[in-house]
Design an enzyme around this catalytic site. Structure first.
Site, PDB file in Angstrom:
ATOM      1  N   LYS A 116       0.856  -1.181   0.000  1.00 60.48           N
ATOM      2  CA  LYS A 116       0.000   0.000   0.000  1.00 60.48           C
ATOM      3  C   LYS A 116       0.895   1.234   0.000  1.00 60.48           C
ATOM      4  O   LYS A 116       1.695   1.441   0.910  1.00 60.48           O
ATOM      5  CB  LYS A 116      -0.916   0.013   1.220  1.00 60.48           C
ATOM      6  CG  LYS A 116      -1.878   1.197   1.249  1.00 60.48           C
ATOM      7  CD  LYS A 116      -2.775   1.118   2.470  1.00 60.48           C
ATOM      8  CE  LYS A 116      -3.741   2.286   2.528  1.00 60.48           C
ATOM      9  NZ  LYS A 116      -4.614   2.228   3.734  1.00 60.48           N
ATOM     10  N   LYS A 170      -2.236  -1.589  -3.648  1.00 59.63           N
ATOM     11  CA  LYS A 170      -3.092  -0.397  -3.619  1.00 59.63           C
ATOM     12  C   LYS A 170      -2.218   0.843  -3.715  1.00 59.63           C
ATOM     13  O   LYS A 170      -1.283   0.963  -2.918  1.00 59.63           O
ATOM     14  CB  LYS A 170      -3.907  -0.377  -2.328  1.00 59.63           C
ATOM     15  CG  LYS A 170      -4.845   0.819  -2.194  1.00 59.63           C
ATOM     16  CD  LYS A 170      -5.594   0.774  -0.870  1.00 59.63           C
ATOM     17  CE  LYS A 170      -6.538   1.979  -0.753  1.00 59.63           C
ATOM     18  NZ  LYS A 170      -7.283   1.970   0.534  1.00 59.63           N
TER      19      LYS A 170
END
Length: 321
Positions: free
Chosen positions: A194, A246
């Protein structure tokens, strides 16, 4: 002999027959925001077509997902009150846990019910963990709260808990806590890669974030990919059942590297900014909304993501019906 690859492109049915990558509703997960204290869905101005939901309307959305054949739903809570430790995240009567219970009661096992396992929506400082005396995120103290939060979510009915805070060791701590409480079947979807991304902007409105500053000391540097592979390896070793990249669209190289490397399914999250950019360009008449959205999702699948979180999930089921 002249090679003529165009033969296989001459009409829609032939192109569909030989398509190398397919986009199916079962590949998609719809992220949904549930807000405490509202009586009707509230539009999120920076995310056209996306609302903060009531407990009643989120159940309706879950039923729509089942009817459309969507693979799953990911719930995020938006509480009325926040504090330094994000206590609402572990409270059985907190908005997220109440919503999980309502959705799971409504859909049973007809839809994979996922829970965001992070404190940022619940803390008054907006960080993904608790702060130490110097104002830094305390990794190990945060992990203890993640464990408690994951157990509360599993108890509320989540099939999948999804730690997204990027704390070192978070997966191992959560797995141990879930197993100790008898939730050995609860799946962990680890946000393994992320990034500290500029594309998260509209999400801050969606969850009414209180963040001051940034999260660059724990989310990843957008310049790095080898670091992501290390994070993925660590999360799998700690017991992650799936791993997440992400954002998705600006990190397709990371998605591809993860898919090639990982021994578990790889998910990717088409985040709020990516969604909103497509809508904004379409609203200006610069691109075709439907075509661009589908193309973007196919690219994420083509890169190797088996599961795609996207705010377009229900739209895709209508466009491709």
């Amino acid at each position: 002999m002249i090679e003529r690859p165009r033969r296989l492109r001459q009409n829609p049915v032939l192109r569909s027959l030989v398509a190398e990558t397919r986009l199916h509703p079962r590949d998609l997960v719809l992220p949904v925001f549930v807000a405490e204290g509202i009586t009707e869905p509230r539009p999120i101005t920076s995310m056209p077509g996306v609302d903060q939901h009531t407990l009643e309307s989120v159940v309706e959305v879950a039923h729509r997902c089942v009817a459309a054949g969507v693979g799953g739903i990911m719930l995020f809570g938006v509480p009325q009150h926040k504090d330094a430790t994000g206590s609402g995240a572990v409270d059985p009567d907190g908005i997220l846990n109440v919503a999980l219970r309502a959705v799971r009661d409504a859909v049973g096992d007809d839809l994979v019910v996922m829970a965001d396992t992070c404190l940022d929506e619940f803390t008054d400082h907006g960080h993904c963990g608790v702060l130490d005396e110097r104002g830094r995120v305390d990794n190990d103290a945060t992990n203890l709260l993640y464990a408690e939060m994951a157990v509360a979510q599993a108890r509320a009915g989540a099939h999948v808990v999804a730690p997204s805070g990027m704390m070192d060791g978070q997966v191992a701590v959560i797995r141990e806590a879930l197993d100790a409480e008898g939730f050995t079947d609860t799946v962990i979807l680890a946000y393994a890669a992320k990034y500290a991304s500029a594309f998260f902007g509209p999400f801050r409105e969606a969850v009414q974030s209180s963040l001051q500053g940034d999260r660059r000391t724990y989310q990843q540097d957008p310049a790095n990919v080898v670091e992501s592979l290390r994070e993925i390896d660590l999360d799998i070793a700690e017991g992650a059942d799936m791993v997440m990249v992400k954002p998705a669209m600006s990190y397709l190289d990371v998605v591809a590297a993860a898919a090639e490397r990982a021994s578990v399914p790889v998910a990717a999250y088409q985040v709020s900014g990516e969604y909103s950019m497509i809508h904004a360009a379409a609203a200006n008449g610069w691109i075709d909304l439907q075509a661009a959205a589908i193309e973007s999702l196919v690219s994420i699948r083509r890169a190797g993501a088996q599961v795609v979180l996207t705010y377009f999930a229900l739209d895709v089921t209508e466009w491709t019906a």
